[in-house]
Design a protein around this motif. Structure first.
Motif, PDB file in Angstrom:
ATOM      1  N   ASP A  44       0.840  -1.203   0.000  1.00 29.47           N
ATOM      2  CA  ASP A  44       0.000   0.000   0.000  1.00 29.47           C
ATOM      3  C   ASP A  44       0.871   1.248   0.000  1.00 29.47           C
ATOM      4  N   ASP A  45       0.454   2.238  -0.773  1.00 27.95           N
ATOM      5  CA  ASP A  45       1.095   3.553  -0.724  1.00 27.95           C
ATOM      6  C   ASP A  45       0.378   4.354   0.348  1.00 27.95           C
ATOM      7  N   VAL A  46       1.152   4.936   1.273  1.00 27.85           N
ATOM      8  CA  VAL A  46       0.563   5.616   2.422  1.00 27.85           C
ATOM      9  C   VAL A  46       1.188   6.983   2.643  1.00 27.85           C
ATOM     10  N   VAL A  47       0.519   7.774   3.474  1.00 24.93           N
ATOM     11  CA  VAL A  47       1.025   9.063   3.926  1.00 24.93           C
ATOM     12  C   VAL A  47       0.952   9.043   5.448  1.00 24.93           C
ATOM     13  N   THR A  48       2.022   9.457   6.112  1.00 26.16           N
ATOM     14  CA  THR A  48       2.026   9.514   7.569  1.00 26.16           C
ATOM     15  C   THR A  48       1.468  10.854   8.035  1.00 26.16           C
ATOM     16  N   VAL A  49       1.232  10.977   9.336  1.00 22.47           N
ATOM     17  CA  VAL A  49       0.728  12.238   9.865  1.00 22.47           C
ATOM     18  C   VAL A  49       1.748  13.356   9.693  1.00 22.47           C
ATOM     19  N   ARG A  83      11.075   3.009   9.613  1.00 24.28           N
ATOM     20  CA  ARG A  83      10.082   2.337  10.455  1.00 24.28           C
ATOM     21  C   ARG A  83       9.246   3.378  11.190  1.00 24.28           C
ATOM     22  N   PHE A  84       7.920   3.172  11.185  1.00 24.36           N
ATOM     23  CA  PHE A  84       6.972   4.071  11.837  1.00 24.36           C
ATOM     24  C   PHE A  84       5.998   3.260  12.677  1.00 24.36           C
ATOM     25  N   GLN A  85       5.429   3.907  13.672  1.00 22.92           N
ATOM     26  CA  GLN A  85       4.311   3.327  14.400  1.00 22.92           C
ATOM     27  C   GLN A  85       3.116   3.274  13.452  1.00 22.92           C
ATOM     28  N   SER A 118       0.164   3.714  14.198  1.00 18.35           N
ATOM     29  CA  SER A 118      -0.762   4.786  14.575  1.00 18.35           C
ATOM     30  C   SER A 118      -0.420   6.112  13.901  1.00 18.35           C
ATOM     31  N   SER A 119       0.778   6.227  13.309  1.00 14.84           N
ATOM     32  CA  SER A 119       1.156   7.462  12.622  1.00 14.84           C
ATOM     33  C   SER A 119       0.623   7.520  11.189  1.00 14.84           C
ATOM     34  N   LEU A 120      -0.160   6.537  10.809  1.00 20.95           N
ATOM     35  CA  LEU A 120      -0.746   6.497   9.473  1.00 20.95           C
ATOM     36  C   LEU A 120      -1.824   7.563   9.345  1.00 20.95           C
ATOM     37  N   ALA A 121      -1.726   8.404   8.330  1.00 16.05           N
ATOM     38  CA  ALA A 121      -2.748   9.428   8.090  1.00 16.05           C
ATOM     39  C   ALA A 121      -3.752   8.937   7.052  1.00 16.05           C
ATOM     40  N   LYS A 122      -3.249   8.384   5.950  1.00 13.30           N
ATOM     41  CA  LYS A 122      -4.162   7.876   4.929  1.00 13.30           C
ATOM     42  C   LYS A 122      -3.442   6.908   4.012  1.00 13.30           C
ATOM     43  N   VAL A 123      -4.238   6.076   3.369  1.00 14.98           N
ATOM     44  CA  VAL A 123      -3.739   5.170   2.344  1.00 14.98           C
ATOM     45  C   VAL A 123      -4.073   5.823   1.012  1.00 14.98           C
ATOM     46  N   ALA A 170       6.828  -3.844   5.040  1.00 14.76           N
ATOM     47  CA  ALA A 170       6.730  -4.828   6.116  1.00 14.76           C
ATOM     48  C   ALA A 170       5.801  -4.299   7.193  1.00 14.76           C
ATOM     49  N   LEU A 171       5.102  -5.229   7.860  1.00 15.34           N
ATOM     50  CA  LEU A 171       4.166  -4.866   8.919  1.00 15.34           C
ATOM     51  C   LEU A 171       4.364  -5.758  10.131  1.00 15.34           C
ATOM     52  N   THR A 172       4.245  -5.167  11.308  1.00 13.59           N
ATOM     53  CA  THR A 172       4.125  -5.925  12.546  1.00 13.59           C
ATOM     54  C   THR A 172       2.862  -5.426  13.237  1.00 13.59           C
ATOM     55  N   ASP A 173       2.579  -5.942  14.423  1.00 16.34           N
ATOM     56  CA  ASP A 173       1.390  -5.487  15.145  1.00 16.34           C
ATOM     57  C   ASP A 173       1.466  -4.009  15.485  1.00 16.34           C
ATOM     58  N   GLU A 174       2.661  -3.499  15.734  1.00 15.10           N
ATOM     59  CA  GLU A 174       2.830  -2.123  16.193  1.00 15.10           C
ATOM     60  C   GLU A 174       3.454  -1.188  15.154  1.00 15.10           C
ATOM     61  N   THR A 175       4.234  -1.725  14.214  1.00 11.41           N
ATOM     62  CA  THR A 175       5.006  -0.873  13.323  1.00 11.41           C
ATOM     63  C   THR A 175       4.742  -1.209  11.849  1.00 11.41           C
ATOM     64  N   MET A 176       5.169  -0.274  11.003  1.00 11.96           N
ATOM     65  CA  MET A 176       5.150  -0.486   9.555  1.00 11.96           C
ATOM     66  C   MET A 176       6.464   0.043   9.004  1.00 11.96           C
ATOM     67  N   ASP A 177       7.061  -0.684   8.086  1.00 14.43           N
ATOM     68  CA  ASP A 177       8.276  -0.239   7.422  1.00 14.43           C
ATOM     69  C   ASP A 177       7.881   0.343   6.068  1.00 14.43           C
ATOM     70  N   LEU A 178       8.307   1.590   5.829  1.00  9.71           N
ATOM     71  CA  LEU A 178       7.976   2.275   4.590  1.00  9.71           C
ATOM     72  C   LEU A 178       9.217   2.487   3.758  1.00  9.71           C
ATOM     73  N   GLU A 179       9.118   2.140   2.479  1.00  9.01           N
ATOM     74  CA  GLU A 179      10.180   2.445   1.538  1.00  9.01           C
ATOM     75  C   GLU A 179       9.858   3.812   0.948  1.00  9.01           C
ATOM     76  N   VAL A 180      10.730   4.788   1.244  1.00  9.79           N
ATOM     77  CA  VAL A 180      10.464   6.151   0.800  1.00  9.79           C
ATOM     78  C   VAL A 180      11.158   6.465  -0.520  1.00  9.79           C
ATOM     79  N   THR A 181      12.288   5.868  -0.768  1.00  8.36           N
ATOM     80  CA  THR A 181      12.976   5.909  -2.065  1.00  8.36           C
ATOM     81  C   THR A 181      13.658   4.567  -2.229  1.00  8.36           C
TER      82      THR A 181
END
Length: 95
Positions: A43-48, A74-76, A78-83, A57-68
């Motif tokens: 999924d392409d996402v935007v953080t807060v 790695r982000f929490q 809960s810091s997800l703003a939108k998909v 990658a995803l865990t119960d608490e975190t998500m790993d985002l490839e930015v380039t």
């Protein structure tokens, strides 16, 4: 009877407070929890904070985002703003 009349105004105020502030906030929290729960790899996402990335990658608490390329942060969750769903990008060269 006078005491009952004095309780009506605060009761109306509390009901209005619930309907105007508390209930909408609970609805937003529920929607955010559903968004976090529906998150999947790719999924392409935007953080807060406004960072755009792709979930690798995803865990119960975190998500790993490839930015380039080759940069993964790695982000929490809960810091997800939108998909970012499939948005149509207009190519000016195709005109």
């Amino acid at each position: 009877m006078g005491d009952a009349g004095g309780l009506i105004l605060p009761l109306i105020f509390l009901v209005a407070l619930y309907l105007l502030l508390i209930r909408p906030q609970q609805r937003r929290q529920k929607q955010h929890q559903q968004l976090i729960g529906s998150l999947s790899v790719g999924d392409d996402v935007v953080t807060v904070g406004g960072l755009h990335g792709r979930v690798v990658a995803l865990t119960d608490e975190t998500m790993d985002l490839e930015v380039t390329d080759d940069v993964v942060m790695r982000f929490q969750r809960s810091s997800l703003a939108k998909v970012v769903r499939d948005e149509i990008l207009l190519d000016e060269d195709s005109e």
